[in-house]
Structures are given as C-alpha cells and as structure tokens.
Design a protein around this motif. Structure first.
Motif, short mmCIF file in Angstrom:
data_model
loop_
_atom_site.label_atom_id
_atom_site.label_comp_id
_atom_site.label_asym_id
_atom_site.label_seq_id
_atom_site.Cartn_x
_atom_site.Cartn_y
_atom_site.Cartn_z
N ALA A 1 0.37 -0.85 0.03
CA ALA A 1 -0.14 -0.35 -0.05
C ALA A 1 1.05 1.16 0.08
CB ALA A 1 -0.91 -0.43 1.55
N TYR A 2 0.71 2.37 -0.58
CA TYR A 2 1.39 3.61 -0.49
C TYR A 2 0.82 4.26 0.73
CZ TYR A 2 2.64 3.64 -5.70
OH TYR A 2 2.87 3.24 -6.95
N THR A 3 1.95 4.63 1.13
CA THR A 3 1.65 5.28 2.31
C THR A 3 1.72 6.85 2.59
OG1 THR A 3 3.96 6.06 1.87
CG2 THR A 3 3.47 4.50 3.92
N ALA A 4 1.12 7.70 2.91
CA ALA A 4 0.50 9.73 2.91
C ALA A 4 1.69 9.29 2.27
CB ALA A 4 0.07 9.77 4.00
N GLU A 5 3.41 9.77 2.72
CA GLU A 5 3.98 10.38 2.31
C GLU A 5 4.69 9.62 0.97
OE1 GLU A 5 3.87 8.30 5.79
OE2 GLU A 5 3.76 10.40 6.95
N GLU A 6 4.38 8.62 1.14
CA GLU A 6 4.64 8.78 -0.54
C GLU A 6 3.56 9.80 -1.70
OE1 GLU A 6 6.31 4.24 -0.69
OE2 GLU A 6 4.98 3.87 -0.64
N ASP A 7 1.39 8.88 -1.30
CA ASP A 7 1.65 9.56 -1.87
C ASP A 7 1.85 11.33 -2.23
OD1 ASP A 7 -0.45 8.34 -2.19
OD2 ASP A 7 -1.71 8.14 -0.76
N ALA A 8 1.36 11.75 -0.90
CA ALA A 8 2.59 13.62 -1.09
C ALA A 8 3.25 14.04 -2.14
CB ALA A 8 3.20 14.20 0.21
N TRP A 9 4.43 13.20 -1.68
CA TRP A 9 5.71 12.75 -2.69
C TRP A 9 5.33 12.82 -3.93
CZ3 TRP A 9 8.79 10.17 -6.13
CH2 TRP A 9 9.95 10.82 -6.20
N LEU A 10 4.81 11.65 -4.46
CA LEU A 10 4.27 11.17 -5.50
C LEU A 10 3.83 12.67 -6.83
CD1 LEU A 10 3.99 9.70 -8.13
CD2 LEU A 10 1.38 8.23 -7.30
N TRP A 11 2.99 12.55 -5.80
CA TRP A 11 2.17 14.34 -6.17
C TRP A 11 2.43 14.99 -6.82
CZ3 TRP A 11 -2.50 14.43 -8.16
CH2 TRP A 11 -2.92 15.86 -8.37
N ARG B 1 -1.36 5.25 -9.65
CA ARG B 1 -1.56 5.86 -8.31
C ARG B 1 -2.34 6.89 -8.23
NH1 ARG B 1 -4.02 4.57 -3.58
NH2 ARG B 1 -3.17 6.27 -1.86
N LEU B 2 -1.57 7.74 -9.80
CA LEU B 2 -2.11 8.77 -9.55
C LEU B 2 -3.18 9.12 -10.33
CD1 LEU B 2 1.32 10.17 -11.69
CD2 LEU B 2 0.23 11.19 -9.17
N ALA B 3 -3.65 8.63 -10.80
CA ALA B 3 -4.67 8.22 -11.60
C ALA B 3 -6.55 8.49 -10.05
CB ALA B 3 -5.07 7.20 -12.15
N ARG B 4 -5.74 7.87 -9.16
CA ARG B 4 -6.87 7.52 -8.41
C ARG B 4 -6.36 8.88 -7.33
NH1 ARG B 4 -9.14 3.25 -6.75
NH2 ARG B 4 -9.55 3.69 -4.66
N LEU B 5 -5.38 9.35 -7.24
CA LEU B 5 -5.32 10.12 -5.99
C LEU B 5 -6.50 12.06 -6.90
CD1 LEU B 5 -1.68 10.35 -5.72
CD2 LEU B 5 -3.58 9.58 -3.82
N ARG B 6 -5.81 11.53 -8.40
CA ARG B 6 -7.18 12.62 -9.25
C ARG B 6 -8.93 12.81 -8.66
NH1 ARG B 6 -2.64 12.51 -12.89
NH2 ARG B 6 -1.44 13.86 -13.13
N LEU B 7 -8.86 11.35 -8.05
CA LEU B 7 -10.42 11.17 -8.53
C LEU B 7 -10.77 11.14 -6.80
CD1 LEU B 7 -10.51 7.67 -9.99
CD2 LEU B 7 -11.61 9.82 -10.81
N PRO B 8 -11.85 13.05 -6.51
CA PRO B 8 -12.31 13.19 -5.33
C PRO B 8 -12.96 11.72 -4.33
CG PRO B 8 -12.76 14.46 -7.05
CD PRO B 8 -12.46 13.21 -7.97
N SER B 9 -13.42 10.84 -5.29
CA SER B 9 -14.06 10.21 -4.35
C SER B 9 -13.07 9.04 -3.91
CB SER B 9 -15.10 8.79 -5.67
OG SER B 9 -14.26 8.12 -6.80
N THR B 10 -12.47 8.97 -3.85
CA THR B 10 -11.26 7.43 -3.63
C THR B 10 -9.71 8.30 -2.14
OG1 THR B 10 -9.02 8.62 -4.30
CG2 THR B 10 -10.35 6.85 -5.32
#
Length: 168
Positions: A100-110, A134-143
């Motif tokens: 699973a992606y961590t919150a830190e990884e999501d922020a770094w990736l974004w 993962r970037l596609a999911r981060l763009r979806l407000p429903s995730t």
C-alpha cells in the motif's frame, strides 16, 4: 558486449557497467530496464527512423541514457547472468510491489506528478504502471487516497482545482 568485456573466453573483464539508450517515448522499455536495475544517467537528442502511417521517416527524438553496474566475481569476471541482460528472468520485481502507498509516498508522488513515470517509479521502488495508476486514483475525489492527500492538511479543495494542487 560480453566478449568485449572479457566475460567470454576467460578475458580480463574490463567492463564495469552497461550503458544503453532508450527512446523517452518508450515507457514499456524504460519500465522494463528500470526493473532490471538500470538507472537514468542522462538524456540525448537525435534523429531516429520511425514507422508511421506513410512509411518510415527520420524524426528528432529524446532518448534516456541508462546505466547498470555489473556484478563481479573473483578474478574480475562479469557474472554470466549479466551477459544475458535482456533476459526477463533476471529482472527482479520492484521492491515495493503490492504494498500500500503511504501518505508520505502519496504526497511525494503528487509533487512529482509531471516527471517521467519511470523515474518516479524507480525512486519509489515501484513499477511504472503502479505509479500511473496511483496518480489516476489521487486525481479522483471519490477515493480515500485523494481525501487523505487533499483533506488531511486541513483544506477542503474539491473539483478541478484539487486535481492540480493539494491544500497546504
């Protein structure tokens, strides 16, 4: 290259790394070589023959320069497996596959969402397809990932603006 490096026929083993160029537009090749341990060392521009609807033509392209150190055995010889650098069996999966992606990884990736996916994937120890998905999911407000990234910092941005910038 194996013969030139001396790994064939008992030579001296003069090579310590393998270098290659891959078209920057060839994301499948970049992902494959990344999974085989190649890392980007630079880029070049030049002409290349490409096939199009009207046949073949010369086009100006950007290429990634990739490098991989070779493992050494006693006596300086290159390990035989490295003589088959293109063999998929020797390529290990990314280090963090199916984690699973961590919150830190999501922020770094974004923050790096506009950088080449192959480079970002290599830095995260993940596959290129995983990073793109993962970037596609981060763009979806429903995730949940979107909510964690954009709302965890106290902001309530939604819609198109949230797709481009997280709240600070």
């Amino acid at each position: 290259w194996a013969a030139a490096c001396g790994s064939v026929g008992g030579g001296g083993g003069a090579c310590e790394e393998v270098w290659l160029e891959v078209s920057a537009a060839n994301s499948n090749a970049l992902s494959f070589y990344s999974s085989c341990g190649f890392r980007q060392a630079g880029s070049t521009r030049g002409s290349e023959v490409q096939r199009g609807e009207g046949g073949f033509s010369m086009v100006d392209v950007e290429r990634r320069v990739l490098c991989k150190p070779l493992a050494r055995l006693r006596g300086g010889h290159v390990r035989a497996a490295h003589a088959r650098a293109a063999a998929p069996a020797m390529c290990a999966p990314p280090a963090r596959v199916h984690q699973a992606y961590t919150a830190e990884e999501d922020a770094w990736l974004w923050e790096r969402r506009h950088e080449p996916a192959a480079e970002v994937a290599a830095a995260l120890g993940r596959g290129e397809k995983s990073v793109v998905a993962r970037l596609a999911r981060l763009r979806l407000p429903s995730t949940s990932g979107h909510a964690r990234l954009f709302h965890a910092r106290g902001g309530q941005r939604e819609g198109a603006g949230a797709e481009e910038e997280p709240s600070k």
